[in-house]
Design a protein around this motif. Structure first.
Motif, PDB file in Angstrom:
ATOM      1  N   LEU A  32      56.207  88.527 104.856  1.00 30.36           N
ATOM      2  CA  LEU A  32      54.528  89.550 105.235  1.00 30.36           C
ATOM      3  C   LEU A  32      54.067  89.496 106.654  1.00 30.36           C
ATOM      4  O   LEU A  32      54.126  90.879 106.889  1.00 30.36           O
ATOM      5  N   LEU A  33      53.969  88.256 107.434  1.00 35.57           N
ATOM      6  CA  LEU A  33      53.492  88.071 108.832  1.00 35.57           C
ATOM      7  C   LEU A  33      54.837  89.544 109.894  1.00 35.57           C
ATOM      8  O   LEU A  33      54.708  89.121 110.564  1.00 35.57           O
ATOM      9  N   ASN A  34      55.795  89.268 108.811  1.00 34.63           N
ATOM     10  CA  ASN A  34      57.113  89.696 109.872  1.00 34.63           C
ATOM     11  C   ASN A  34      57.312  88.321 111.000  1.00 34.63           C
ATOM     12  O   ASN A  34      57.164  89.342 112.009  1.00 34.63           O
ATOM     13  N   THR A  35      57.157  87.494 111.277  1.00 38.58           N
ATOM     14  CA  THR A  35      57.400  86.488 112.010  1.00 38.58           C
ATOM     15  C   THR A  35      57.881  85.107 112.217  1.00 38.58           C
ATOM     16  O   THR A  35      58.795  85.283 111.113  1.00 38.58           O
ATOM     17  N   LYS A  36      58.257  84.814 113.222  1.00 38.20           N
ATOM     18  CA  LYS A  36      59.168  83.397 113.383  1.00 38.20           C
ATOM     19  C   LYS A  36      58.281  82.653 114.061  1.00 38.20           C
ATOM     20  O   LYS A  36      57.202  82.873 114.396  1.00 38.20           O
ATOM     21  N   VAL A  37      59.057  81.488 113.173  1.00 35.78           N
ATOM     22  CA  VAL A  37      57.400  80.231 113.670  1.00 35.78           C
ATOM     23  C   VAL A  37      58.796  78.930 114.562  1.00 35.78           C
ATOM     24  O   VAL A  37      59.939  78.679 114.505  1.00 35.78           O
TER      25      VAL A  37
ATOM     26  N   LEU B   1      58.543  76.414  94.997  1.00 39.64           N
ATOM     27  CA  LEU B   1      57.681  76.996  94.776  1.00 39.64           C
ATOM     28  C   LEU B   1      56.797  77.169  96.445  1.00 39.64           C
ATOM     29  O   LEU B   1      56.829  77.764  96.967  1.00 39.64           O
ATOM     30  N   ARG B   2      57.293  75.829  96.748  1.00 42.46           N
ATOM     31  CA  ARG B   2      56.745  75.929  98.447  1.00 42.46           C
ATOM     32  C   ARG B   2      57.090  76.139  99.204  1.00 42.46           C
ATOM     33  O   ARG B   2      57.041  76.914 100.246  1.00 42.46           O
ATOM     34  N   ASN B   3      58.859  76.956  99.045  1.00 42.54           N
ATOM     35  CA  ASN B   3      59.898  77.499  99.668  1.00 42.54           C
ATOM     36  C   ASN B   3      59.595  79.224  99.323  1.00 42.54           C
ATOM     37  O   ASN B   3      59.543  79.798 100.512  1.00 42.54           O
ATOM     38  N   ALA B   4      59.254  79.543  98.250  1.00 42.92           N
ATOM     39  CA  ALA B   4      58.967  80.187  98.099  1.00 42.92           C
ATOM     40  C   ALA B   4      57.448  80.901  98.691  1.00 42.92           C
ATOM     41  O   ALA B   4      56.887  81.864  99.156  1.00 42.92           O
ATOM     42  N   GLY B   5      56.512  80.453  98.549  1.00 46.65           N
ATOM     43  CA  GLY B   5      55.366  80.675  99.260  1.00 46.65           C
ATOM     44  C   GLY B   5      55.112  80.738 100.777  1.00 46.65           C
ATOM     45  O   GLY B   5      54.926  80.985 101.636  1.00 46.65           O
ATOM     46  N   ALA B   6      55.764  79.742 101.322  1.00 50.30           N
ATOM     47  CA  ALA B   6      56.448  79.295 102.621  1.00 50.30           C
ATOM     48  C   ALA B   6      57.226  81.064 103.329  1.00 50.30           C
ATOM     49  O   ALA B   6      56.085  81.639 104.318  1.00 50.30           O
TER      50      ALA B   6
ATOM     51  N   PHE C   7      58.012  75.263 111.106  1.00 56.21           N
ATOM     52  CA  PHE C   7      59.152  75.039 110.105  1.00 56.21           C
ATOM     53  C   PHE C   7      58.735  74.427 109.030  1.00 56.21           C
ATOM     54  O   PHE C   7      58.635  74.075 108.023  1.00 56.21           O
ATOM     55  N   HIS C   8      59.247  73.187 109.561  1.00 56.91           N
ATOM     56  CA  HIS C   8      59.474  71.996 108.630  1.00 56.91           C
ATOM     57  C   HIS C   8      58.111  72.002 107.825  1.00 56.91           C
ATOM     58  O   HIS C   8      58.085  71.081 106.880  1.00 56.91           O
ATOM     59  N   LEU C   9      56.939  71.971 108.628  1.00 54.99           N
ATOM     60  CA  LEU C   9      55.400  71.546 107.415  1.00 54.99           C
ATOM     61  C   LEU C   9      55.369  72.693 106.422  1.00 54.99           C
ATOM     62  O   LEU C   9      55.273  72.011 105.334  1.00 54.99           O
ATOM     63  N   LEU C  10      55.769  73.997 106.920  1.00 55.84           N
ATOM     64  CA  LEU C  10      55.701  75.533 105.529  1.00 55.84           C
ATOM     65  C   LEU C  10      56.594  74.747 104.827  1.00 55.84           C
ATOM     66  O   LEU C  10      56.154  74.874 103.876  1.00 55.84           O
ATOM     67  N   PHE C  11      57.984  74.725 105.223  1.00 52.79           N
ATOM     68  CA  PHE C  11      59.369  74.556 104.338  1.00 52.79           C
ATOM     69  C   PHE C  11      59.374  72.890 103.737  1.00 52.79           C
ATOM     70  O   PHE C  11      59.678  73.150 101.767  1.00 52.79           O
ATOM     71  N   SER C  12      58.796  71.921 104.007  1.00 58.00           N
ATOM     72  CA  SER C  12      58.902  70.795 103.516  1.00 58.00           C
ATOM     73  C   SER C  12      58.055  69.377 103.925  1.00 58.00           C
ATOM     74  O   SER C  12      58.289  69.003 103.338  1.00 58.00           O
TER      75      SER C  12
ATOM     76  N   LEU D  15      47.373  89.299 105.988  1.00 55.63           N
ATOM     77  CA  LEU D  15      47.313  90.702 106.840  1.00 55.63           C
ATOM     78  C   LEU D  15      46.617  90.494 108.170  1.00 55.63           C
ATOM     79  O   LEU D  15      47.227  91.136 109.411  1.00 55.63           O
ATOM     80  N   SER D  16      44.947  90.108 107.943  1.00 53.22           N
ATOM     81  CA  SER D  16      44.878  89.786 108.699  1.00 53.22           C
ATOM     82  C   SER D  16      45.253  89.287 110.223  1.00 53.22           C
ATOM     83  O   SER D  16      43.803  89.472 111.378  1.00 53.22           O
ATOM     84  N   ASN D  17      45.356  88.771 109.784  1.00 47.83           N
ATOM     85  CA  ASN D  17      45.978  87.360 111.055  1.00 47.83           C
ATOM     86  C   ASN D  17      47.459  88.478 111.702  1.00 47.83           C
ATOM     87  O   ASN D  17      48.105  87.287 112.215  1.00 47.83           O
ATOM     88  N   LYS D  18      48.248  89.036 111.113  1.00 48.84           N
ATOM     89  CA  LYS D  18      49.349  89.495 111.649  1.00 48.84           C
ATOM     90  C   LYS D  18      49.788  89.406 113.078  1.00 48.84           C
ATOM     91  O   LYS D  18      50.780  89.895 113.675  1.00 48.84           O
ATOM     92  N   GLU D  19      48.803  90.207 113.910  1.00 44.44           N
ATOM     93  CA  GLU D  19      48.499  90.721 115.754  1.00 44.44           C
ATOM     94  C   GLU D  19      48.205  89.122 116.145  1.00 44.44           C
ATOM     95  O   GLU D  19      47.378  88.910 117.270  1.00 44.44           O
ATOM     96  N   ASN D  20      47.468  87.563 115.505  1.00 40.30           N
ATOM     97  CA  ASN D  20      46.990  86.815 115.716  1.00 40.30           C
ATOM     98  C   ASN D  20      48.648  85.930 116.044  1.00 40.30           C
ATOM     99  O   ASN D  20      48.901  85.183 115.533  1.00 40.30           O
ATOM    100  N   GLN D  21      48.311  85.743 117.943  1.00 38.49           N
ATOM    101  CA  GLN D  21      49.137  84.886 117.965  1.00 38.49           C
ATOM    102  C   GLN D  21      48.652  83.716 117.989  1.00 38.49           C
ATOM    103  O   GLN D  21      49.924  83.002 117.904  1.00 38.49           O
ATOM    104  N   ASN D  22      48.285  83.393 117.616  1.00 40.30           N
ATOM    105  CA  ASN D  22      47.494  81.632 117.292  1.00 40.30           C
ATOM    106  C   ASN D  22      47.472  81.346 116.314  1.00 40.30           C
ATOM    107  O   ASN D  22      47.586  79.855 115.786  1.00 40.30           O
ATOM    108  N   TYR D  23      47.770  82.094 115.485  1.00 35.73           N
ATOM    109  CA  TYR D  23      47.597  81.647 114.059  1.00 35.73           C
ATOM    110  C   TYR D  23      48.571  80.700 113.377  1.00 35.73           C
ATOM    111  O   TYR D  23      47.324  80.143 112.714  1.00 35.73           O
ATOM    112  N   PHE D  24      49.345  80.556 114.169  1.00 38.62           N
ATOM    113  CA  PHE D  24      49.584  78.984 113.385  1.00 38.62           C
ATOM    114  C   PHE D  24      49.517  77.422 114.669  1.00 38.62           C
ATOM    115  O   PHE D  24      50.336  76.591 114.542  1.00 38.62           O
ATOM    116  N   ASP D  25      49.532  78.063 115.648  1.00 34.39           N
ATOM    117  CA  ASP D  25      49.082  76.730 116.670  1.00 34.39           C
ATOM    118  C   ASP D  25      48.198  76.086 116.153  1.00 34.39           C
ATOM    119  O   ASP D  25      48.938  74.494 116.612  1.00 34.39           O
TER     120      ASP D  25
END
Length: 294
Positions: free
Chosen positions: A64-69, A53-58, A74-79, A272-282
């Motif tokens: 959706l955001l068409n981005t790389k982290v 489920l975690r992998n699917a949600g990440a 990446f490790h936080l989101l997936f594991s 999607l409202s955060n798609k252009e937010n460059q600092n979303y994952f900071d």
């Protein structure tokens, strides 16, 4: 909120506990049945389900955001990240992470400097049999004693096949032995499994994140256990959210109740409202300074 899930296997299930030589045994735990007898029963671990489920949600978020982290995010989101020696107790920052990242809030994890508790509690997937009635609260005339069988598969040495050996040159003189017999203990086709999922104090965005994880998992050919490339792991399921409705997975198709879809769509629109937010994952990478007062 408590969610009840009923699974039905439509292919053998392989969920390996340990492998010795060419034999792999199914995962089992010991428990006391209704007669207070100690038995060993096959289960699918909650941890493997949570990981899927975690992998699917990440994946849902990043697709959706068409981005790389970055690698830490990446490790936080997936594991769930990793524990470091610089962990601090920062309530303000924790609240900020929960507000900005509903997915991280419900699954929890470690950023570079703090640990965030998740909001999901999961039971293992227990077979619905008469010996587990004290857990599932479901009547059954089946016994756990007939759930496991052995599956034998053979890896052939195709170099010995005269129709295929014509494609092989003779530059490598040493004989390479590839033919092997494998034996796998598997859960019988048609077994029903029960699971309970407990969601603690979730707001609507967090619930939407959780629903999106289930949805994305099911929509991408979900399986239970391993060896899907050998025909294992296929199932059908009903996720019952009580008054919110159900998610039904049947014939490799997913149907979702209108109320649940609305909640998931609200979460999707938030992302999607955060798609252009460059600092979303900071804030997940400790690029933002601590919110604590000095």
């Amino acid at each position: 909120m408590n969610i009840t899930v009923i699974y039905k296997t439509i292919s053998p299930i392989s969920h390996i506990d340990r492998s010795v030589s060419n034999y792999s045994s199914f995962n089992q735990i010991k428990l006391f049945d209704d007669n207070d007898e100690l038995i060993e029963i096959p289960i699918i671990s909650a941890n493997s389900f949570r990981g899927a489920l975690r992998n699917a949600g990440a994946s849902y978020i990043l697709t959706l955001l068409n981005t790389k982290v970055s690698k830490p995010v990446f490790h936080l989101l997936f594991s769930g990240g990793s524990i470091s020696s610089s962990i601090v107790n920062d309530v303000d920052k924790a609240n900020s992470i929960r507000e900005q990242h509903p997915f991280v809030s419900i699954f929890g994890g470690c950023t570079s400097d703090m640990m965030l508790s998740g909001k999901i509690q999961l039971t293992n997937l227990y077979p619905i049999v008469k010996e587990t009635k004290n857990i599932t609260k479901i009547e059954s005339n089946k016994s756990y004693k007939h759930l496991l069988s052995d599956y034998i598969s053979i890896k052939m040495d195709d170099s010995k096949n005269d129709l295929l050996s014509q494609y092989m040159n003779n530059e490598y003189s040493e004989d390479v032995k590839t033919q092997m017999i494998y034996e796998t203990e598997y859960l019988t086709v048609g077994t029903s499994l029960w699971q309970e999922i407990i969601l603690k104090d979730m707001n609507e965005l967090e619930l939407g994140a959780f629903i999106s994880s289930i949805w994305n998992w099911l929509k991408n050919n979900a399986v239970l256990g391993g060896k899907a490339n050998a025909g294992f792991g296929f199932f059908e399921a009903i996720f019952d959210f009580g008054e919110y409705g159900k998610i039904i997975y049947e014939n490799r198709e997913t149907r979702i109740a209108e109320h649940l879809e609305i909640i998931m769509n609200s979460y999707t629109n938030y992302l999607l409202s955060n798609k252009e937010n460059q600092n979303y994952f900071d804030i997940l990478e400790n690029k933002n300074k601590s919110a604590r007062k000095k």
